[in-house]
Design a protein around this motif. Structure first.
Motif, mmCIF file in Angstrom:
data_model
loop_
_atom_site.group_PDB
_atom_site.id
_atom_site.type_symbol
_atom_site.label_atom_id
_atom_site.label_comp_id
_atom_site.label_asym_id
_atom_site.label_seq_id
_atom_site.Cartn_x
_atom_site.Cartn_y
_atom_site.Cartn_z
ATOM 1 N N GLU A 113 0.823 -1.208 0.000
ATOM 2 C CA GLU A 113 0.000 0.000 0.000
ATOM 3 C C GLU A 113 0.862 1.265 0.000
ATOM 4 O OE1 GLU A 113 -3.251 2.165 2.892
ATOM 5 O OE2 GLU A 113 -3.205 -0.030 2.853
ATOM 6 N N LEU A 114 1.884 1.281 0.843
ATOM 7 C CA LEU A 114 2.794 2.429 0.875
ATOM 8 C C LEU A 114 3.545 2.562 -0.451
ATOM 9 C CD1 LEU A 114 4.245 2.178 4.497
ATOM 10 C CD2 LEU A 114 2.689 3.927 3.602
ATOM 11 N N GLN A 115 3.962 1.424 -1.003
ATOM 12 C CA GLN A 115 4.659 1.459 -2.290
ATOM 13 C C GLN A 115 3.738 1.994 -3.386
ATOM 14 O OE1 GLN A 115 6.890 -2.139 -3.232
ATOM 15 N NE2 GLN A 115 7.087 -2.536 -1.033
ATOM 16 N N ALA A 116 2.464 1.630 -3.342
ATOM 17 C CA ALA A 116 1.499 2.142 -4.323
ATOM 18 C C ALA A 116 1.329 3.652 -4.169
ATOM 19 C CB ALA A 116 0.162 1.435 -4.159
ATOM 20 N N ASP A 117 1.558 4.170 -2.965
ATOM 21 C CA ASP A 117 1.478 5.610 -2.712
ATOM 22 C C ASP A 117 2.774 6.339 -3.050
ATOM 23 O OD1 ASP A 117 -1.156 5.502 -1.858
ATOM 24 O OD2 ASP A 117 -0.641 5.407 0.272
ATOM 25 N N GLY A 118 3.758 5.592 -3.573
ATOM 26 C CA GLY A 118 4.995 6.218 -4.020
ATOM 27 C C GLY A 118 6.166 6.107 -3.063
ATOM 28 N N ILE A 119 6.004 5.369 -1.983
ATOM 29 C CA ILE A 119 7.108 5.182 -1.039
ATOM 30 C C ILE A 119 8.036 4.107 -1.608
ATOM 31 C CG2 ILE A 119 7.742 4.550 1.319
ATOM 32 C CD1 ILE A 119 6.142 7.208 1.049
ATOM 33 N N GLU A 120 9.310 4.437 -1.725
ATOM 34 C CA GLU A 120 10.295 3.505 -2.288
ATOM 35 C C GLU A 120 10.509 2.308 -1.368
ATOM 36 O OE1 GLU A 120 11.745 3.779 -5.308
ATOM 37 O OE2 GLU A 120 10.620 5.630 -5.683
ATOM 38 N N THR A 121 10.840 1.168 -1.933
ATOM 39 C CA THR A 121 11.034 -0.048 -1.142
ATOM 40 C C THR A 121 12.219 0.046 -0.186
ATOM 41 O OG1 THR A 121 12.369 -1.049 -2.887
ATOM 42 C CG2 THR A 121 10.005 -1.557 -2.884
ATOM 43 N N THR A 167 13.127 2.774 1.547
ATOM 44 C CA THR A 167 12.938 3.884 2.478
ATOM 45 C C THR A 167 13.288 3.449 3.896
ATOM 46 O OG1 THR A 167 11.212 4.851 1.084
ATOM 47 C CG2 THR A 167 11.199 5.488 3.404
ATOM 48 N N LEU A 168 13.984 4.306 4.620
ATOM 49 C CA LEU A 168 14.413 3.976 5.981
ATOM 50 C C LEU A 168 13.369 4.344 7.032
ATOM 51 C CD1 LEU A 168 18.144 5.136 5.887
ATOM 52 C CD2 LEU A 168 17.150 2.920 5.254
ATOM 53 N N GLY A 169 12.642 5.418 6.803
ATOM 54 C CA GLY A 169 11.651 5.861 7.768
ATOM 55 C C GLY A 169 10.604 6.724 7.104
ATOM 56 N N LEU A 170 9.516 6.915 7.815
ATOM 57 C CA LEU A 170 8.405 7.685 7.265
ATOM 58 C C LEU A 170 7.662 8.355 8.413
ATOM 59 C CD1 LEU A 170 6.610 8.236 4.701
ATOM 60 C CD2 LEU A 170 5.321 6.217 5.367
ATOM 61 N N PHE A 171 7.354 9.622 8.215
ATOM 62 C CA PHE A 171 6.452 10.310 9.132
ATOM 63 C C PHE A 171 5.098 10.323 8.458
ATOM 64 C CE2 PHE A 171 4.139 14.219 10.089
ATOM 65 C CZ PHE A 171 3.842 13.945 11.412
ATOM 66 N N ALA A 172 4.081 9.844 9.143
ATOM 67 C CA ALA A 172 2.726 9.810 8.600
ATOM 68 C C ALA A 172 1.804 10.581 9.534
ATOM 69 C CB ALA A 172 2.248 8.370 8.458
ATOM 70 N N GLY A 173 0.915 11.353 8.950
ATOM 71 C CA GLY A 173 -0.036 12.115 9.749
ATOM 72 C C GLY A 173 0.247 13.596 9.666
ATOM 73 N N ALA A 174 -0.412 14.322 10.536
ATOM 74 C CA ALA A 174 -0.303 15.776 10.532
ATOM 75 C C ALA A 174 0.923 16.227 11.313
ATOM 76 C CB ALA A 174 -1.545 16.392 11.151
ATOM 77 N N GLU A 175 1.519 17.310 10.837
ATOM 78 C CA GLU A 175 2.615 17.928 11.581
ATOM 79 C C GLU A 175 2.073 18.462 12.900
ATOM 80 O OE1 GLU A 175 4.148 20.979 9.054
ATOM 81 O OE2 GLU A 175 4.972 19.557 7.608
ATOM 82 N N LEU A 217 13.035 -1.282 9.704
ATOM 83 C CA LEU A 217 14.246 -1.812 10.308
ATOM 84 C C LEU A 217 15.071 -2.703 9.390
ATOM 85 C CD1 LEU A 217 13.108 -2.543 13.965
ATOM 86 C CD2 LEU A 217 14.036 -0.441 12.962
ATOM 87 N N LYS A 218 14.438 -3.482 8.533
ATOM 88 C CA LYS A 218 15.228 -4.305 7.609
ATOM 89 C C LYS A 218 16.025 -3.405 6.681
ATOM 90 C CE LYS A 218 15.180 -7.820 4.021
ATOM 91 N NZ LYS A 218 16.171 -7.096 3.252
ATOM 92 N N ASN A 219 15.414 -2.349 6.212
ATOM 93 C CA ASN A 219 16.121 -1.413 5.328
ATOM 94 C C ASN A 219 17.274 -0.725 6.063
ATOM 95 O OD1 ASN A 219 14.308 -2.126 3.375
ATOM 96 N ND2 ASN A 219 13.199 -0.200 3.383
ATOM 97 N N ILE A 220 17.030 -0.337 7.303
ATOM 98 C CA ILE A 220 18.093 0.299 8.079
ATOM 99 C C ILE A 220 19.227 -0.707 8.325
ATOM 100 C CG2 ILE A 220 18.677 1.369 10.299
ATOM 101 C CD1 ILE A 220 15.797 2.508 10.348
ATOM 102 N N TRP A 221 18.873 -1.951 8.626
ATOM 103 C CA TRP A 221 19.869 -3.001 8.841
ATOM 104 C C TRP A 221 20.700 -3.211 7.572
ATOM 105 C CZ3 TRP A 221 22.101 -5.134 12.804
ATOM 106 C CH2 TRP A 221 22.731 -6.369 12.708
ATOM 107 N N ASP A 222 20.034 -3.189 6.409
ATOM 108 C CA ASP A 222 20.749 -3.349 5.141
ATOM 109 C C ASP A 222 21.721 -2.191 4.903
ATOM 110 O OD1 ASP A 222 19.368 -5.716 4.704
ATOM 111 O OD2 ASP A 222 17.982 -4.848 3.230
ATOM 112 N N VAL A 223 21.294 -0.973 5.160
ATOM 113 C CA VAL A 223 22.162 0.197 4.998
ATOM 114 C C VAL A 223 23.358 0.098 5.951
ATOM 115 C CG1 VAL A 223 22.309 2.689 5.436
ATOM 116 C CG2 VAL A 223 20.430 1.774 4.075
ATOM 117 N N ALA A 224 23.110 -0.424 7.145
ATOM 118 C CA ALA A 224 24.163 -0.572 8.146
ATOM 119 C C ALA A 224 25.084 -1.754 7.841
ATOM 120 C CB ALA A 224 23.551 -0.747 9.531
#
Length: 133
Positions: free
Chosen positions: A55-63, A65-73, A90-97
């Protein structure tokens, strides 16, 4: 069947370990914030996911991505029905690390602060100026 169960158990243990490390790092980062910011940030839910879902990927979030803020500021928070949250992938962050726990902790901290910055209304340029790219 037994082999698959054992493999899944191992993955689960690794996931639990990543979550525990990430949670400890988020809590330590929160504790180091100035009190007015800490009080506000402690109310913001932080969710751990492996990677962005379909669902997030369909909204344009890349596979990757390390983190995301969702909602109102923070300044808009009372004007929307969905509460804000931070999602750390976390898997993405682990891969980057590159599977290095020390680097993983640093990336969790940086990603958390980056997304917290979005909650506070900072854009990408303002975050980069603060070393939170």
């Amino acid at each position: 069947m037994e082999r698959t169960a054992r493999q899944n158990c191992g993955v689960k243990l690794d996931w639990e370990k990543l979550c525990a490390i990430a949670l400890a790092e988020v809590e330590e980062t929160l504790a180091a914030l100035p009190e007015p910011l800490r009080v506000r940030a402690e109310k913001l839910p932080v969710v751990f996911e492996r990677q962005p879902n379909a669902e997030l990927q369909a909204d344009g979030i890349e596979t990757d991505t390390l983190g995301l803020f969702a909602g109102a500021e923070f300044v808009e928070e009372n004007d929307v029905p969905m509460p804000p949250q931070i999602i750390l992938f976390l898997k993405n962050i682990w891969d980057v690390a590159e599977a290095d726990e020390k680097i993983f902790r640093e990336e969790v901290r940086t990603t958390f602060l980056h997304e917290l910055g979005h909650y506070l209304g900072l854009d990408e340029d303002e975050l980069a100026e603060r070393g939170l790219e």
